[in-house]
Scaffold this motif. Structure first.
Motif, PDB file in Angstrom:
ATOM      1  N   LEU A  53       0.838  -1.191   0.000  1.00  0.00           N
ATOM      2  CA  LEU A  53       0.000   0.000   0.000  1.00  0.00           C
ATOM      3  C   LEU A  53       0.878   1.249   0.000  1.00  0.00           C
ATOM      4  O   LEU A  53       1.658   1.474   0.923  1.00  0.00           O
ATOM      5  CB  LEU A  53      -0.918  -0.001   1.220  1.00  0.00           C
ATOM      6  N   ALA A  54       0.775   2.049  -1.062  1.00  0.00           N
ATOM      7  CA  ALA A  54       1.556   3.279  -1.159  1.00  0.00           C
ATOM      8  C   ALA A  54       0.809   4.462  -0.552  1.00  0.00           C
ATOM      9  O   ALA A  54       1.417   5.395  -0.050  1.00  0.00           O
ATOM     10  CB  ALA A  54       1.896   3.579  -2.619  1.00  0.00           C
ATOM     11  N   GLY A  55      -0.518   4.441  -0.611  1.00  0.00           N
ATOM     12  CA  GLY A  55      -1.302   5.541  -0.059  1.00  0.00           C
ATOM     13  C   GLY A  55      -2.766   5.413  -0.419  1.00  0.00           C
ATOM     14  O   GLY A  55      -3.210   4.409  -0.974  1.00  0.00           O
ATOM     15  N   ILE A  56      -3.490   6.466  -0.103  1.00  0.00           N
ATOM     16  CA  ILE A  56      -4.917   6.515  -0.404  1.00  0.00           C
ATOM     17  C   ILE A  56      -5.187   7.800  -1.161  1.00  0.00           C
ATOM     18  O   ILE A  56      -4.707   8.869  -0.781  1.00  0.00           O
ATOM     19  CB  ILE A  56      -5.756   6.467   0.879  1.00  0.00           C
ATOM     20  N   ARG A  57      -5.937   7.673  -2.247  1.00  0.00           N
ATOM     21  CA  ARG A  57      -6.318   8.843  -3.037  1.00  0.00           C
ATOM     22  C   ARG A  57      -7.791   9.140  -2.774  1.00  0.00           C
ATOM     23  O   ARG A  57      -8.625   8.245  -2.760  1.00  0.00           O
ATOM     24  CB  ARG A  57      -6.100   8.584  -4.528  1.00  0.00           C
ATOM     25  N   LEU A  66      -7.370   2.918  -3.004  1.00  0.00           N
ATOM     26  CA  LEU A  66      -6.071   2.472  -2.523  1.00  0.00           C
ATOM     27  C   LEU A  66      -5.079   2.584  -3.663  1.00  0.00           C
ATOM     28  O   LEU A  66      -5.358   2.143  -4.781  1.00  0.00           O
ATOM     29  CB  LEU A  66      -6.137   1.013  -2.071  1.00  0.00           C
ATOM     30  N   VAL A  67      -3.927   3.152  -3.402  1.00  0.00           N
ATOM     31  CA  VAL A  67      -2.859   3.240  -4.400  1.00  0.00           C
ATOM     32  C   VAL A  67      -1.770   2.269  -3.958  1.00  0.00           C
ATOM     33  O   VAL A  67      -1.261   2.359  -2.846  1.00  0.00           O
ATOM     34  CB  VAL A  67      -2.291   4.674  -4.500  1.00  0.00           C
ATOM     35  N   THR A  68      -1.448   1.322  -4.834  1.00  0.00           N
ATOM     36  CA  THR A  68      -0.455   0.301  -4.490  1.00  0.00           C
ATOM     37  C   THR A  68       0.933   0.742  -4.937  1.00  0.00           C
ATOM     38  O   THR A  68       1.085   1.698  -5.697  1.00  0.00           O
ATOM     39  CB  THR A  68      -0.806  -1.042  -5.147  1.00  0.00           C
ATOM     40  N   THR A  69       1.928   0.023  -4.479  1.00  0.00           N
ATOM     41  CA  THR A  69       3.302   0.327  -4.878  1.00  0.00           C
ATOM     42  C   THR A  69       3.534   0.039  -6.359  1.00  0.00           C
ATOM     43  O   THR A  69       4.476   0.555  -6.948  1.00  0.00           O
ATOM     44  CB  THR A  69       4.300  -0.490  -4.036  1.00  0.00           C
ATOM     45  N   ALA A  70       2.668  -0.769  -6.972  1.00  0.00           N
ATOM     46  CA  ALA A  70       2.759  -1.061  -8.404  1.00  0.00           C
ATOM     47  C   ALA A  70       2.018  -0.008  -9.235  1.00  0.00           C
ATOM     48  O   ALA A  70       1.831  -0.172 -10.426  1.00  0.00           O
ATOM     49  CB  ALA A  70       2.188  -2.441  -8.696  1.00  0.00           C
ATOM     50  N   ARG A  71       1.572   1.063  -8.581  1.00  0.00           N
ATOM     51  CA  ARG A  71       0.860   2.188  -9.223  1.00  0.00           C
ATOM     52  C   ARG A  71      -0.525   1.811  -9.738  1.00  0.00           C
ATOM     53  O   ARG A  71      -1.046   2.454 -10.629  1.00  0.00           O
ATOM     54  CB  ARG A  71       1.680   2.803 -10.352  1.00  0.00           C
TER      55      ARG A  71
END
Length: 106
Positions: A53-57, A66-71
């Motif tokens: 999980l890279a972040g939340i938009r 949900l924004v993943t590390t794989a974009r």
């Protein structure tokens, strides 16, 4: 609905509408656990581990993605921007919610 649906063969379709709505209510959701988030849709589910999980938009209408590390992005179907504090609390400190700007900051 049953008397209406039994009038003819094609009116049985009328029964499908409440059945689909009931299935959506029971099935669609987000499960938050120690391993990550599981996003359930009507026909499937997707697991996103905390490590990916890279972040939340937050979309303009308040939808959460949900924004993943794989974009890639995964929509959280039943959560909105107002649910961010609860989501952060349930994440066990893995997600942080920024404080809203005060009048001094603007």
């Amino acid at each position: 609905m049953l008397p209406l649906a039994t009038v003819s063969g094609w009116t049985l379709v009328v029964l499908l509408v409440p059945a689909v709505i009931a299935a959506w209510v029971v099935r669609v959701g987000v499960d938050i656990g120690d391993d990550g988030l599981t996003v359930r849709s009507l026909l499937g589910q997707r697991q996103v581990p905390w490590s990916r999980l890279a972040g939340i938009r937050v979309a303009p209408r308040g939808d959460l993605w949900l924004v993943t590390t794989a974009r890639t992005e995964v929509r959280l179907p039943v959560m909105r921007a107002r649910d961010l504090p609860r989501l952060a609390a349930l994440s066990g400190g893995r997600l942080e919610v920024p404080e809203p700007p005060t009048e001094k900051d603007q």
